[in-house]
Design a protein around this motif. Structure first.
Motif, PDB file in Angstrom:
ATOM      1  N   LYS A  80       4.709   3.307   0.823  1.00  0.00           N
ATOM      2  CA  LYS A  80       5.564   4.056   1.765  1.00  0.00           C
ATOM      3  C   LYS A  80       5.350   5.549   1.607  1.00  0.00           C
ATOM      4  N   TYR A  81       5.148   6.202   2.738  1.00  0.00           N
ATOM      5  CA  TYR A  81       4.916   7.650   2.744  1.00  0.00           C
ATOM      6  C   TYR A  81       5.931   8.348   3.643  1.00  0.00           C
ATOM      7  N   LEU A  82       6.427   9.450   3.139  1.00  0.00           N
ATOM      8  CA  LEU A  82       7.387  10.255   3.892  1.00  0.00           C
ATOM      9  C   LEU A  82       6.661  11.400   4.594  1.00  0.00           C
ATOM     10  N   ILE A  83       6.881  11.506   5.896  1.00  0.00           N
ATOM     11  CA  ILE A  83       6.388  12.653   6.663  1.00  0.00           C
ATOM     12  C   ILE A  83       7.574  13.596   6.786  1.00  0.00           C
ATOM     13  N   LEU A  84       7.522  14.675   6.041  1.00  0.00           N
ATOM     14  CA  LEU A  84       8.682  15.561   5.930  1.00  0.00           C
ATOM     15  C   LEU A  84       8.385  16.902   6.592  1.00  0.00           C
ATOM     16  N   ASN A  85       9.278  17.295   7.479  1.00  0.00           N
ATOM     17  CA  ASN A  85       9.095  18.556   8.202  1.00  0.00           C
ATOM     18  C   ASN A  85      10.302  19.458   8.042  1.00  0.00           C
ATOM     19  N   GLU A 112      13.823   6.466  -4.426  1.00  0.00           N
ATOM     20  CA  GLU A 112      13.255   5.322  -3.697  1.00  0.00           C
ATOM     21  C   GLU A 112      11.885   4.913  -4.246  1.00  0.00           C
ATOM     22  N   GLY A 113      11.316   5.790  -5.059  1.00  0.00           N
ATOM     23  CA  GLY A 113       9.987   5.505  -5.583  1.00  0.00           C
ATOM     24  C   GLY A 113       8.918   5.541  -4.502  1.00  0.00           C
ATOM     25  N   LEU A 114       9.060   6.454  -3.560  1.00  0.00           N
ATOM     26  CA  LEU A 114       8.061   6.556  -2.486  1.00  0.00           C
ATOM     27  C   LEU A 114       6.696   6.902  -3.080  1.00  0.00           C
ATOM     28  N   ASP A 115       5.672   6.540  -2.346  1.00  0.00           N
ATOM     29  CA  ASP A 115       4.304   6.688  -2.859  1.00  0.00           C
ATOM     30  C   ASP A 115       3.693   8.054  -2.561  1.00  0.00           C
ATOM     31  N   GLY A 116       4.337   8.826  -1.713  1.00  0.00           N
ATOM     32  CA  GLY A 116       3.821  10.158  -1.442  1.00  0.00           C
ATOM     33  C   GLY A 116       4.552  10.813  -0.287  1.00  0.00           C
ATOM     34  N   VAL A 117       4.344  12.109  -0.188  1.00  0.00           N
ATOM     35  CA  VAL A 117       4.969  12.902   0.874  1.00  0.00           C
ATOM     36  C   VAL A 117       3.919  13.797   1.508  1.00  0.00           C
ATOM     37  N   ALA A 118       3.878  13.803   2.833  1.00  0.00           N
ATOM     38  CA  ALA A 118       3.106  14.799   3.574  1.00  0.00           C
ATOM     39  C   ALA A 118       4.137  15.796   4.065  1.00  0.00           C
ATOM     40  N   PHE A 119       4.098  16.993   3.540  1.00  0.00           N
ATOM     41  CA  PHE A 119       5.224  17.919   3.705  1.00  0.00           C
ATOM     42  C   PHE A 119       4.787  19.224   4.362  1.00  0.00           C
ATOM     43  N   ASN A 120       5.323  19.451   5.547  1.00  0.00           N
ATOM     44  CA  ASN A 120       5.181  20.746   6.200  1.00  0.00           C
ATOM     45  C   ASN A 120       6.534  21.442   6.107  1.00  0.00           C
ATOM     46  N   ALA A 121       6.639  22.387   5.205  1.00  0.00           N
ATOM     47  CA  ALA A 121       7.920  23.064   4.973  1.00  0.00           C
ATOM     48  C   ALA A 121       8.131  24.242   5.915  1.00  0.00           C
ATOM     49  N   GLY A 122       7.224  24.430   6.881  1.00  0.00           N
ATOM     50  CA  GLY A 122       7.369  25.542   7.823  1.00  0.00           C
ATOM     51  C   GLY A 122       7.443  26.860   7.063  1.00  0.00           C
ATOM     52  N   ALA A 123       8.294  27.749   7.546  1.00  0.00           N
ATOM     53  CA  ALA A 123       8.389  29.087   6.944  1.00  0.00           C
ATOM     54  C   ALA A 123       8.881  29.036   5.500  1.00  0.00           C
ATOM     55  N   VAL A 148       1.374  16.248  -0.443  1.00  0.00           N
ATOM     56  CA  VAL A 148       0.311  17.038   0.181  1.00  0.00           C
ATOM     57  C   VAL A 148       0.989  18.053   1.096  1.00  0.00           C
ATOM     58  N   GLU A 149       0.651  19.310   0.909  1.00  0.00           N
ATOM     59  CA  GLU A 149       1.180  20.373   1.769  1.00  0.00           C
ATOM     60  C   GLU A 149       0.406  20.359   3.081  1.00  0.00           C
ATOM     61  N   VAL A 150       1.132  20.316   4.188  1.00  0.00           N
ATOM     62  CA  VAL A 150       0.494  20.247   5.508  1.00  0.00           C
ATOM     63  C   VAL A 150       0.931  21.436   6.356  1.00  0.00           C
ATOM     64  N   HIS A 151      -0.028  22.020   7.088  1.00  0.00           N
ATOM     65  CA  HIS A 151       0.297  23.021   8.108  1.00  0.00           C
ATOM     66  C   HIS A 151      -0.494  22.727   9.363  1.00  0.00           C
ATOM     67  N   LEU A 152       0.165  22.865  10.479  1.00  0.00           N
ATOM     68  CA  LEU A 152      -0.509  22.653  11.765  1.00  0.00           C
ATOM     69  C   LEU A 152      -1.549  23.741  11.994  1.00  0.00           C
ATOM     70  N   SER A 153      -1.153  24.967  11.697  1.00  0.00           N
ATOM     71  CA  SER A 153      -2.072  26.095  11.867  1.00  0.00           C
ATOM     72  C   SER A 153      -2.771  26.379  10.544  1.00  0.00           C
ATOM     73  N   ASN A 154      -3.848  27.114  10.621  1.00  0.00           N
ATOM     74  CA  ASN A 154      -4.529  27.532   9.387  1.00  0.00           C
ATOM     75  C   ASN A 154      -3.843  28.797   8.875  1.00  0.00           C
TER      76      ASN A 154
END
Ligand code: DQA
Length: 157
Positions: free
Chosen positions: A5-10, A71-82, A102-108
């Motif tokens: 299970k992976y959390l997509i966190l924004n 919950e013992g999730l297996d990972g998070v893809a996290f875009n924390a915005g500003a 994993v830190e994610v950003h839409l823009s570079n």
């Protein structure tokens, strides 16, 4: 077989991806994520469960990350915005919860030289990797990277 299970966190201002400043953040919404993941996996379902959460509030994001630990999730893809650039509290949370992120950003963010503050991440040092500049595809790449790492059962790259 375990379904990981992976959390997509924004974080803040990421509740309207696809509509918000599409010239910077792209016009695809998060709803395209499952199809992108399948495509990246050669047309086969990756066989993972995705959980989605978005909040405009820092404390709520910390609560969700702490819940991910419980919950013992297996990972998070996290875009924390500003908050990426300013939140020591989020960075502190990621430093101890023990859920690979994993830190994610839409823009570079590194190419946004007109706004140097955006080039800095306080949370990056507690993440296993960073994906920036590929729009929604970045979340799919993050999940794929987490899944491959977990499937191999190893900590190294
Ligand atoms: C962002 C980049 C941040 O600087 C900005 O505040 C966002 C979105 C991105 O996905 O490119 O809200 O994280």
């Amino acid at each position: 077989m375990t379904i990981r299970k992976y959390l997509i966190l924004n974080g803040p201002n990421l509740g309207h991806i696809g509509a918000r400043q599409p010239e910077i953040y792209g016009s695809q919404g998060l709803d395209s994520l499952p199809a992108l993941l399948k495509e990246l996996n050669g047309g086969t379902d990756l066989g993972v469960e995705l959980l989605f959460h978005q909040s405009n509030f820092e404390g709520n994001l910390i609560d969700r990350l702490e819940k991910a630990r419980r919950e013992g999730l297996d990972g998070v893809a996290f875009n924390a915005g500003a908050l990426t650039h300013t939140s020591l509290a989020l960075a502190d949370c990621l430093a101890w919860i023990g859920v690979p992120c994993v830190e994610v950003h839409l823009s570079n963010i590194f190419a946004r030289t007109d706004e140097p503050l955006r080039q800095k991440s306080l949370m990056g040092k507690s993440c296993i990797g960073v994906v920036a500049g590929f729009g929604i595809l970045g979340y799919a790449l993050a999940v794929l990277a987490l899944e491959r790492r977990n499937a191999a059962g190893r900590d190294e790259k």
